[in-house]
Design an enzyme around this catalytic site. Structure first.
Site, PDB file in Angstrom:
ATOM      1  N   SER A  13      85.932  28.367  50.607  1.00  0.00           N
ATOM      2  CA  SER A  13      85.822  29.327  51.708  1.00  0.00           C
ATOM      3  C   SER A  13      85.805  28.636  53.065  1.00  0.00           C
ATOM      4  O   SER A  13      86.101  29.268  54.086  1.00  0.00           O
ATOM      5  CB  SER A  13      84.554  30.172  51.539  1.00  0.00           C
ATOM      6  OG  SER A  13      83.442  29.352  51.231  1.00  0.00           O
ATOM      7  N   ARG A  14      85.435  27.359  53.079  1.00  0.00           N
ATOM      8  CA  ARG A  14      85.323  26.649  54.357  1.00  0.00           C
ATOM      9  C   ARG A  14      85.691  25.178  54.168  1.00  0.00           C
ATOM     10  O   ARG A  14      85.813  24.700  53.046  1.00  0.00           O
ATOM     11  CB  ARG A  14      83.874  26.729  54.884  1.00  0.00           C
ATOM     12  CG  ARG A  14      83.465  28.126  55.295  1.00  0.00           C
ATOM     13  CD  ARG A  14      82.076  28.166  55.916  1.00  0.00           C
ATOM     14  NE  ARG A  14      81.025  27.978  54.938  1.00  0.00           N
ATOM     15  CZ  ARG A  14      80.129  26.998  54.952  1.00  0.00           C
ATOM     16  NH1 ARG A  14      80.160  26.099  55.908  1.00  0.00           N
ATOM     17  NH2 ARG A  14      79.191  26.917  54.029  1.00  0.00           N
ATOM     18  N   ASP A  62      77.820  30.272  42.112  1.00  0.00           N
ATOM     19  CA  ASP A  62      76.944  29.198  42.582  1.00  0.00           C
ATOM     20  C   ASP A  62      77.059  28.024  41.614  1.00  0.00           C
ATOM     21  O   ASP A  62      76.806  28.184  40.414  1.00  0.00           O
ATOM     22  CB  ASP A  62      75.501  29.735  42.627  1.00  0.00           C
ATOM     23  CG  ASP A  62      74.526  28.726  43.209  1.00  0.00           C
ATOM     24  OD1 ASP A  62      74.815  27.510  43.170  1.00  0.00           O
ATOM     25  OD2 ASP A  62      73.463  29.161  43.689  1.00  0.00           O
ATOM     26  N   ASN A  89      85.093  20.499  44.443  1.00  0.00           N
ATOM     27  CA  ASN A  89      84.895  20.173  45.862  1.00  0.00           C
ATOM     28  C   ASN A  89      83.540  20.614  46.400  1.00  0.00           C
ATOM     29  O   ASN A  89      82.961  19.927  47.234  1.00  0.00           O
ATOM     30  CB  ASN A  89      86.025  20.825  46.678  1.00  0.00           C
ATOM     31  CG  ASN A  89      85.693  20.851  48.161  1.00  0.00           C
ATOM     32  OD1 ASN A  89      85.785  19.837  48.856  1.00  0.00           O
ATOM     33  ND2 ASN A  89      85.265  22.014  48.661  1.00  0.00           N
ATOM     34  N   TYR A 162      71.830  12.764  48.179  1.00  0.00           N
ATOM     35  CA  TYR A 162      73.267  13.005  48.351  1.00  0.00           C
ATOM     36  C   TYR A 162      74.058  11.785  47.859  1.00  0.00           C
ATOM     37  O   TYR A 162      75.025  11.917  47.094  1.00  0.00           O
ATOM     38  CB  TYR A 162      73.564  13.280  49.826  1.00  0.00           C
ATOM     39  CG  TYR A 162      75.012  13.590  50.144  1.00  0.00           C
ATOM     40  CD1 TYR A 162      75.530  14.865  49.946  1.00  0.00           C
ATOM     41  CD2 TYR A 162      75.861  12.617  50.656  1.00  0.00           C
ATOM     42  CE1 TYR A 162      76.855  15.161  50.241  1.00  0.00           C
ATOM     43  CE2 TYR A 162      77.188  12.896  50.966  1.00  0.00           C
ATOM     44  CZ  TYR A 162      77.680  14.175  50.760  1.00  0.00           C
ATOM     45  OH  TYR A 162      78.989  14.463  51.064  1.00  0.00           O
ATOM     46  N   ILE A 195      84.749  13.718  57.839  1.00  0.00           N
ATOM     47  CA  ILE A 195      85.710  14.817  57.983  1.00  0.00           C
ATOM     48  C   ILE A 195      85.075  15.912  58.841  1.00  0.00           C
ATOM     49  O   ILE A 195      83.889  16.242  58.666  1.00  0.00           O
ATOM     50  CB  ILE A 195      86.099  15.408  56.604  1.00  0.00           C
ATOM     51  CG1 ILE A 195      86.465  14.292  55.596  1.00  0.00           C
ATOM     52  CG2 ILE A 195      87.235  16.415  56.767  1.00  0.00           C
ATOM     53  CD1 ILE A 195      87.749  13.540  55.851  1.00  0.00           C
TER      54      ILE A 195
HETATM   55  P1  NAP Z   1      81.190  22.651  54.126  1.00  0.00           P
HETATM   56  O1  NAP Z   1      82.064  22.766  55.316  1.00  0.00           O
HETATM   57  O2  NAP Z   1      79.708  22.753  54.274  1.00  0.00           O
HETATM   58  O3  NAP Z   1      81.695  23.725  53.035  1.00  0.00           O
HETATM   59  C1  NAP Z   1      81.026  23.780  51.810  1.00  0.00           C
HETATM   60  C2  NAP Z   1      81.756  24.714  50.872  1.00  0.00           C
HETATM   61  O4  NAP Z   1      81.093  24.653  49.613  1.00  0.00           O
HETATM   62  C3  NAP Z   1      81.744  26.164  51.309  1.00  0.00           C
HETATM   63  O5  NAP Z   1      82.915  26.777  50.845  1.00  0.00           O
HETATM   64  C4  NAP Z   1      80.511  26.708  50.579  1.00  0.00           C
HETATM   65  O6  NAP Z   1      80.566  28.120  50.308  1.00  0.00           O
HETATM   66  C5  NAP Z   1      80.594  25.950  49.282  1.00  0.00           C
HETATM   67  N1  NAP Z   1      79.304  25.818  48.613  1.00  0.00           N
HETATM   68  C6  NAP Z   1      78.155  25.329  49.104  1.00  0.00           C
HETATM   69  N2  NAP Z   1      77.183  25.384  48.165  1.00  0.00           N
HETATM   70  C7  NAP Z   1      77.758  25.935  47.071  1.00  0.00           C
HETATM   71  C8  NAP Z   1      77.284  26.284  45.800  1.00  0.00           C
HETATM   72  N3  NAP Z   1      76.011  26.082  45.435  1.00  0.00           N
HETATM   73  N4  NAP Z   1      78.143  26.859  44.929  1.00  0.00           N
HETATM   74  C9  NAP Z   1      79.435  27.094  45.262  1.00  0.00           C
HETATM   75  N5  NAP Z   1      79.937  26.783  46.457  1.00  0.00           N
HETATM   76  C10 NAP Z   1      79.110  26.223  47.359  1.00  0.00           C
HETATM   77  O7  NAP Z   1      81.410  21.239  53.385  1.00  0.00           O
HETATM   78  P2  NAP Z   1      82.652  20.222  53.465  1.00  0.00           P
HETATM   79  O8  NAP Z   1      82.402  19.273  54.569  1.00  0.00           O
HETATM   80  O9  NAP Z   1      83.925  20.950  53.413  1.00  0.00           O
HETATM   81  O10 NAP Z   1      82.421  19.406  52.116  1.00  0.00           O
HETATM   82  C11 NAP Z   1      83.140  19.706  50.927  1.00  0.00           C
HETATM   83  C12 NAP Z   1      82.916  18.567  49.934  1.00  0.00           C
HETATM   84  O11 NAP Z   1      83.382  17.347  50.498  1.00  0.00           O
HETATM   85  C13 NAP Z   1      81.462  18.349  49.566  1.00  0.00           C
HETATM   86  O12 NAP Z   1      81.356  18.002  48.203  1.00  0.00           O
HETATM   87  C14 NAP Z   1      81.060  17.181  50.432  1.00  0.00           C
HETATM   88  O13 NAP Z   1      79.999  16.444  49.881  1.00  0.00           O
HETATM   89  C15 NAP Z   1      82.340  16.375  50.456  1.00  0.00           C
HETATM   90  N6  NAP Z   1      82.479  15.475  51.590  1.00  0.00           N
HETATM   91  C16 NAP Z   1      82.438  15.930  52.869  1.00  0.00           C
HETATM   92  C17 NAP Z   1      82.567  15.037  53.912  1.00  0.00           C
HETATM   93  C18 NAP Z   1      82.571  15.458  55.362  1.00  0.00           C
HETATM   94  O14 NAP Z   1      82.528  14.561  56.229  1.00  0.00           O
HETATM   95  N7  NAP Z   1      82.628  16.714  55.686  1.00  0.00           N
HETATM   96  C19 NAP Z   1      82.728  13.660  53.643  1.00  0.00           C
HETATM   97  C20 NAP Z   1      82.754  13.238  52.324  1.00  0.00           C
HETATM   98  C21 NAP Z   1      82.632  14.149  51.307  1.00  0.00           C
HETATM   99  P3  NAP Z   1      80.023  29.224  51.388  1.00  0.00           P
HETATM  100  O15 NAP Z   1      81.080  29.318  52.451  1.00  0.00           O
HETATM  101  O16 NAP Z   1      79.892  30.477  50.583  1.00  0.00           O
HETATM  102  O17 NAP Z   1      78.723  28.715  51.910  1.00  0.00           O
END
Ligand code: NAP
Length: 259
Positions: A13-14, A62, A89, A162, A195
């Site tokens: 979703s995001r 979830d 993801n 984490y 990111i």
């Molecule tokens: P984000 O912008 O916070 O988006 C999180 C997404 O995961 C949203 O779609 C959210 O749904 C969903 N979500 C959260 N908790 C959930 C749950 N319990 N069950 C199902 N869906 C859930 O995060 P992001 O930055 O895109 O990160 C995505 C992945 O990449 C994560 O695993 C993160 O650890 C990894 N990552 C991110 C970064 C970074 O710099 N951003 C770097 C390395 C790795 P809702 O919209 O409904 O809340």
């Protein structure tokens, strides 16, 4: 174009998941868009996918609830009768960054459940479905991709839970790659760097300084969700057929040791 193929992208979703879903949809992939609570954002992704000429279903689930994981798979199969790609993801940061001398068991359990236990058991269920679909000739080269992080090997003592969850995802990738190779299911780990998403919005100023002024990444810019989407697409389109258990760094060179 892969206009028959179907991907489940958790947390699409995001942020990064959305970037992955749209990148795949541009190439014709149909997507199970999973979200936890933000239905409106998920609907926007569904509309964007439809305007790209592809198709999506929305599934609230979830990652921390085993019944939800099964429903995500059931709904996808009911709609599309196949799963060619699972992208694990969805992931969370601790609600509060806290020195590891003081983190609570609640925070540890929550992060480990959503980031590691959920993806493990979702993979277990999807792998069984993929094996069945391979045997019945529906699938040819299904794949599983785990989105971990540079935190799999980088210490951040204010979010130990984490880092541990992401390091665990590394071993999970190795294990599933080993177990599923005999069936022709390749498994990959993508390690994003910094990111630009909601997840990093709270620490934007700090990372602006680290990236733009201090050059913490050789490629001096924020990563974008599409950067991860393109790496997923390369795997999805079968450009790495003789690689499994492979780690792909999508981090602007963060992982390089420099002197
Ligand atoms: P984000 O912008 O916070 O988006 C999180 C997404 O995961 C949203 O779609 C959210 O749904 C969903 N979500 C959260 N908790 C959930 C749950 N319990 N069950 C199902 N869906 C859930 O995060 P992001 O930055 O895109 O990160 C995505 C992945 O990449 C994560 O695993 C993160 O650890 C990894 N990552 C991110 C970064 C970074 O710099 N951003 C770097 C390395 C790795 P809702 O919209 O409904 O809340």
């Amino acid at each position: 174009m892969d206009d028959e193929k179907v991907a489940i992208v958790t947390g699409s979703s995001r942020g990064i998941g959305k970037g992955i879903a749209l990148t795949l949809a541009e190439r014709g992939w149909r997507i199970a868009v999973n979200y936890q609570s933000n239905r409106q954002a998920a609907e926007e992704v569904q509309h964007a996918i439809e305007s790209l000429g592809s198709n999506a279903i929305l599934v609230q689930a979830d990652m921390g609830k085993m019944n939800d994981l099964n429903r995500l798979v059931d709904d996808t199969l009911n709609q599309y009768q196949r799963i060619d790609l699972l992208v694990n993801n969805a992931g969370i940061s601790p609600r509060q960054r806290m020195d590891m001398l003081h983190i609570s068991q609640e925070s540890y359990d929550e992060v480990m459940t959503v980031n590691l236990k959920g993806p493990f058991f979702l993979t277990q269920r999807v792998a069984k479905e993929m094996i069945h679909l391979l045997r019945t000739g529906v699938l040819t080269h299904p794949k599983i991709i785990n989105i971990s992080s540079i935190s799999a090997y980088t210490s951040s003592t204010s979010r130990a839970e984490y880092c541990i969850s992401k390091a665990g995802m590394g071993m999970m990738t190795i294990l599933w790659a080993d177990r599923l190779a005999e069936f022709g299911i390749n498994v990959y780990e993508i390690r994003p760097g910094i990111i630009q998403t909601d997840l990093t919005a709270t620490v934007k100023e700090k990372y602006d300084r680290l990236i733009l002024e201090e050059g913490i990444t050789p490629i001096r810019r924020w990563g974008q969700p599409q950067d991860v989407g393109k790496a997923v697409l390369a795997i999805a389109e079968d450009l790495l057929p003789f690689s499994t258990g492979e780690v792909i760094n999508v981090d602007g060179g963060f992982h390089l040791r420099r002197l």
